[in-house]
Design a protein around this motif. Structure first.
Motif, PDB file in Angstrom:
ATOM      1  N   ALA A  30       1.187  -1.734   0.057  1.00 14.96           N
ATOM      2  CA  ALA A  30      -0.031   0.091  -0.560  1.00 14.96           C
ATOM      3  C   ALA A  30       1.198   1.105   0.045  1.00 14.96           C
ATOM      4  O   ALA A  30       2.128   0.462   0.665  1.00 14.96           O
ATOM      5  N   SER A  31       0.709   2.193  -0.239  1.00 14.83           N
ATOM      6  CA  SER A  31       0.824   3.867   0.260  1.00 14.83           C
ATOM      7  C   SER A  31       1.286   3.823   1.594  1.00 14.83           C
ATOM      8  O   SER A  31       1.448   2.944   2.009  1.00 14.83           O
ATOM      9  N   VAL A  71       5.626  -3.074 -10.249  1.00 13.56           N
ATOM     10  CA  VAL A  71       4.548  -3.478 -11.509  1.00 13.56           C
ATOM     11  C   VAL A  71       3.866  -2.195 -12.020  1.00 13.56           C
ATOM     12  O   VAL A  71       3.607  -0.872 -11.250  1.00 13.56           O
ATOM     13  N   TYR A  72       3.906  -1.340 -13.166  1.00 15.23           N
ATOM     14  CA  TYR A  72       3.421  -0.382 -13.228  1.00 15.23           C
ATOM     15  C   TYR A  72       2.537  -0.634 -14.490  1.00 15.23           C
ATOM     16  O   TYR A  72       2.478  -0.788 -15.739  1.00 15.23           O
ATOM     17  N   TYR A  73       1.223   0.156 -14.623  1.00 15.95           N
ATOM     18  CA  TYR A  73       0.027  -0.285 -15.379  1.00 15.95           C
ATOM     19  C   TYR A  73      -0.646   1.406 -15.881  1.00 15.95           C
ATOM     20  O   TYR A  73      -0.750   2.284 -14.749  1.00 15.95           O
ATOM     21  N   VAL A 104      -1.864  -4.776  -6.471  1.00 15.58           N
ATOM     22  CA  VAL A 104      -1.530  -3.154  -6.827  1.00 15.58           C
ATOM     23  C   VAL A 104      -3.049  -2.026  -6.420  1.00 15.58           C
ATOM     24  O   VAL A 104      -4.073  -2.181  -6.366  1.00 15.58           O
ATOM     25  N   TYR A 105      -2.834  -1.132  -6.509  1.00 14.20           N
ATOM     26  CA  TYR A 105      -3.573   0.441  -6.242  1.00 14.20           C
ATOM     27  C   TYR A 105      -3.392   1.866  -7.199  1.00 14.20           C
ATOM     28  O   TYR A 105      -2.347   1.223  -7.623  1.00 14.20           O
ATOM     29  N   ASN A 110       2.083  -1.102  -7.675  1.00 13.54           N
ATOM     30  CA  ASN A 110       2.595  -1.950  -6.447  1.00 13.54           C
ATOM     31  C   ASN A 110       4.063  -1.329  -6.074  1.00 13.54           C
ATOM     32  O   ASN A 110       3.426  -1.982  -4.416  1.00 13.54           O
ATOM     33  N   ASP A 111       4.073  -0.032  -6.270  1.00  9.07           N
ATOM     34  CA  ASP A 111       5.053   0.251  -6.098  1.00  9.07           C
ATOM     35  C   ASP A 111       4.639   2.297  -4.656  1.00  9.07           C
ATOM     36  O   ASP A 111       4.556   2.501  -5.037  1.00  9.07           O
TER      37      ASP A 111
END
Ligand code: URA
Length: 242
Positions: A14-15, A62-64, A95-96, A113-114
């Motif tokens: 999470a953040s 991961v980055y989308y 992810v968020y 998710n970073d």
């Protein structure tokens, strides 16, 4: 030693802000003991940190880039059972979204998710430019557009200067399509700004986030960010003056 919330964020759960909420809500254990205070530091290599009983494992980041459709909520889960953006991505990872688009707003939304990357981009200091196209009721005049450019007083303070341009008008239906370029991202900000001008937003889409656009994506479609795009976004955020 690192702060517990930082370790949780770096693990992609999470953040950092959300991680703090997890801690105060009693959802986090360190070496089997519940921790509810925020100052605690841990050794990420040696200490066993669990969130909801699940040990942190170092997930691959991961980055989308998602074309969020309307009718989907920008959170990881919804207590009202509405469809969420993370369900659209269907990632194995937790992810968020980076920031939010309203339920009824469509357009470009980054998902990751970073936690550190998300925090970096969301920090107001970094002034990431976003471009929206809004269909509004009535036809804003020059004076009203100038108010958008100079800042509008809302209940949470005056908005930062934004750029606004009429793209087209429908005189019969008394509506206008307006392009808006801004870097702030307060809750429902575009809607509240135009509401304040007396031109409620009927439709809203985010077309650009910094240098990223939707390209050929259709609503609900997404693509992974290229490593160079991730790198550029990180550099952009770091090098922006405060
Ligand atoms: N401004 C809004 O009003 N809504 C959004 O979803 C994004 C910006």
């Amino acid at each position: 030693m690192e702060r517990l919330q930082k370790v949780i964020a770096q693990a992609g759960v999470a953040s950092r802000r959300k991680a703090e909420e997890f801690i105060t809500a009693g959802r986090v254990k360190v070496n089997g003991k519940k921790v509810t205070e925020l100052g605690v530091k841990v050794n990420p290599e040696r200490d066993l940190v669990e969130v909801d009983g699940v040990p942190l494992d170092k997930e691959e980041p991961v980055y989308y880039l998602l074309y969020k459709p309307t009718g989907v909520i920008s959170t990881s889960n919804d207590d009202k059972g509405r469809r969420t953006v993370t369900e659209l991505i269907g990632s194995e990872q937790r992810v968020y979204p980076i920031g939010r688009l309203d339920y009824e707003t469509s357009g470009l939304l980054l998902i990751t998710n970073d936690g550190d990357f998300a925090n970096l981009l969301m920090h107001p200091r970094h002034k990431i430019e976003k471009e929206y196209v809004a269909k509004v009721e009535g036809i804003p005049d020059r004076r009203e557009l100038k108010r958008v450019e100079e800042g509008i007083m809302l209940e949470d303070g005056k908005t930062a200067p934004a750029k606004a341009k009429i793209l087209s008008v429908d005189k019969k239906k008394q509506t206008a399509i307006v392009r808006l370029i801004m870097h702030e991202g307060r809750n429902r900000q575009v809607r509240r700004m135009f509401e304040a001008l007396g031109h409620p937003v009927k439709k809203l889409k985010r077309e650009r986030y910094s240098f990223l656009t939707l390209g050929n994506l259709q609503p609900s479609e997404f693509r992974p960010l290229k490593p160079i795009e991730v790198k550029q976004l990180k550099e952009l955020a770091v090098t922006k003056p405060s």
